[in-house]
Design a protein around this motif. Structure first.
Motif, PDB file in Angstrom:
ATOM      1  N   MET A   1       0.830  -1.206   0.000  1.00  0.00           N
ATOM      2  CA  MET A   1       0.000   0.000   0.000  1.00  0.00           C
ATOM      3  C   MET A   1       0.869   1.264   0.000  1.00  0.00           C
ATOM      4  O   MET A   1       0.536   2.252  -0.643  1.00  0.00           O
TER       5      MET A   1
ATOM      6  N   PHE B   1       2.139   1.632  -3.431  1.00  0.00           N
ATOM      7  CA  PHE B   1       1.030   1.963  -4.324  1.00  0.00           C
ATOM      8  C   PHE B   1       0.716   3.453  -4.247  1.00  0.00           C
ATOM      9  O   PHE B   1       0.449   4.100  -5.255  1.00  0.00           O
ATOM     10  N   LYS B   2       0.773   4.025  -3.040  1.00  0.00           N
ATOM     11  CA  LYS B   2       0.530   5.469  -2.881  1.00  0.00           C
ATOM     12  C   LYS B   2       1.552   6.268  -3.685  1.00  0.00           C
ATOM     13  O   LYS B   2       1.203   7.275  -4.300  1.00  0.00           O
TER      14      LYS B   2
ATOM     15  N   ASN C   1       0.589   6.150  -7.169  1.00  0.00           N
ATOM     16  CA  ASN C   1      -0.747   6.752  -7.315  1.00  0.00           C
ATOM     17  C   ASN C   1      -0.709   8.268  -7.137  1.00  0.00           C
ATOM     18  O   ASN C   1      -1.752   8.900  -7.023  1.00  0.00           O
TER      19      ASN C   1
ATOM     20  N   LYS D   1       0.888  10.174 -11.674  1.00  0.00           N
ATOM     21  CA  LYS D   1       0.518   8.766 -11.549  1.00  0.00           C
ATOM     22  C   LYS D   1       1.436   7.966 -12.453  1.00  0.00           C
ATOM     23  O   LYS D   1       1.646   8.305 -13.611  1.00  0.00           O
TER      24      LYS D   1
END
Ligand SMILES: *[C@@H]1O[C@H](CO)[C@@H](O)[C@H](O)[C@H]1NC(C)=O
Ligand SMILES: *[C@@H]1O[C@H](CO)[C@@H](O)[C@H](O)[C@H]1NC(C)=O
Length: 233
Positions: A94, A97-98, A101, A109
């Motif tokens: 996570m 992923f941030k 993202n 992104k």
């Protein structure tokens, strides 16, 4: 007895060396294009969910494993310490992923790539906690100058050119399947009298949890010296 699977690769390397010697420019071009092979996923049979994927040369294989050559590449990385593989890898996933993202200085992104790799230190004792180091491969467009992460637990790693012993398995990559498959590969490598780094292995995932069928996972040990691929008896 070893198979001669490594010869074509060595042959190619030698061919490149000769070209560098006789025609510097062509050699340089070949050298540049040979670096960091991050390519179109259509070139890989098991990269099905991302545009780009880390590509490799197959050096040789047995019924148990493949020996692959990977070029150097830049990854975005984070560490998580835990007693539990699955908890650590979720938290670390996570966090990375941030970053892709948009939690980076440019607010861009970045496309997801495959595979995701998790460096797992060999535990001395089963009840100890361990540090799990998770990395996402940076897409080719971000290999040279990726945006800085805003989270100070996220950093970049340059993995060198390397040869790995790879074992493939299906289903989900969880602590049990990871431990089982790394143990199997270790046994097979020891039987083949292969030299490899025994301090850690990589748990390697290609699929998101949403994919149900034909899932593809791997475990890697880093080869040391000339890789071995004994022929089956
Ligand atoms: C990847 O390859 C496919 C088929 O060869 C092609 O249609 C697609 O445009 C390529 N994608 C990229 C990003 O180059
Ligand atoms: C990813 O970014 C979008 C905004 O661009 C946000 O809505 C979403 O919650 C973010 N996802 C995660 C898992 O952080």
């Amino acid at each position: 007895m070893t198979l001669s699977g490594c010869v074509p690769y060595i042959f190619v390397k030698q061919t490149i060396c000769f070209r560098v010697y006789f025609a510097g420019l062509i050699g340089l071009l070949l050298f540049l294009t040979a670096e960091a092979r991050i390519g179109n996923s259509s070139e890989s049979p098991f990269c099905t969910e991302t545009k780009e994927c880390l590509l490799y040369d197959l050096l040789c294989q047995t019924d148990d494993y493949e020996v692959r050559h990977y070029d150097a590449a830049k990854w975005v990385t984070t560490d998580e310490e835990s007693y539990v593989f699955d908890k650590a890898t979720y938290t670390a996933f996570m966090r990375l992923f941030k970053y892709i993202n948009g939690s980076n200085n440019d607010g861009v992104k970045i496309d997801m790539t495959a595979p995701v790799i998790i460096k797992v230190q060999e535990k001395k004792r089963i009840w100890q906690s361990a540090i799990y180091t998770l990395s996402f491969l940076l897409p080719s467009a971000y290999q040279n100058d990726p945006p800085q992460p805003t989270d100070n637990k996220v950093y970049f790693t340059d993995l060198p050119d390397m040869k790995v012993y790879a074992r493939t398995y299906g289903g989900y990559m969880v602590s049990l399947t990871t431990a089982y498959n790394s143990m199997q590969l270790k046994k097979q490598l020891d039987r083949a009298q292969a030299s490899y780094n025994t301090e850690y292995y990589y748990a390697v995932g290609y699929d998101s949890p949403m994919k149900i069928m034909n899932r593809h996972n791997e475990v890697w040990y880093i080869a040391e010296g000339e890789p071995v691929c004994p022929s089956s008896p």
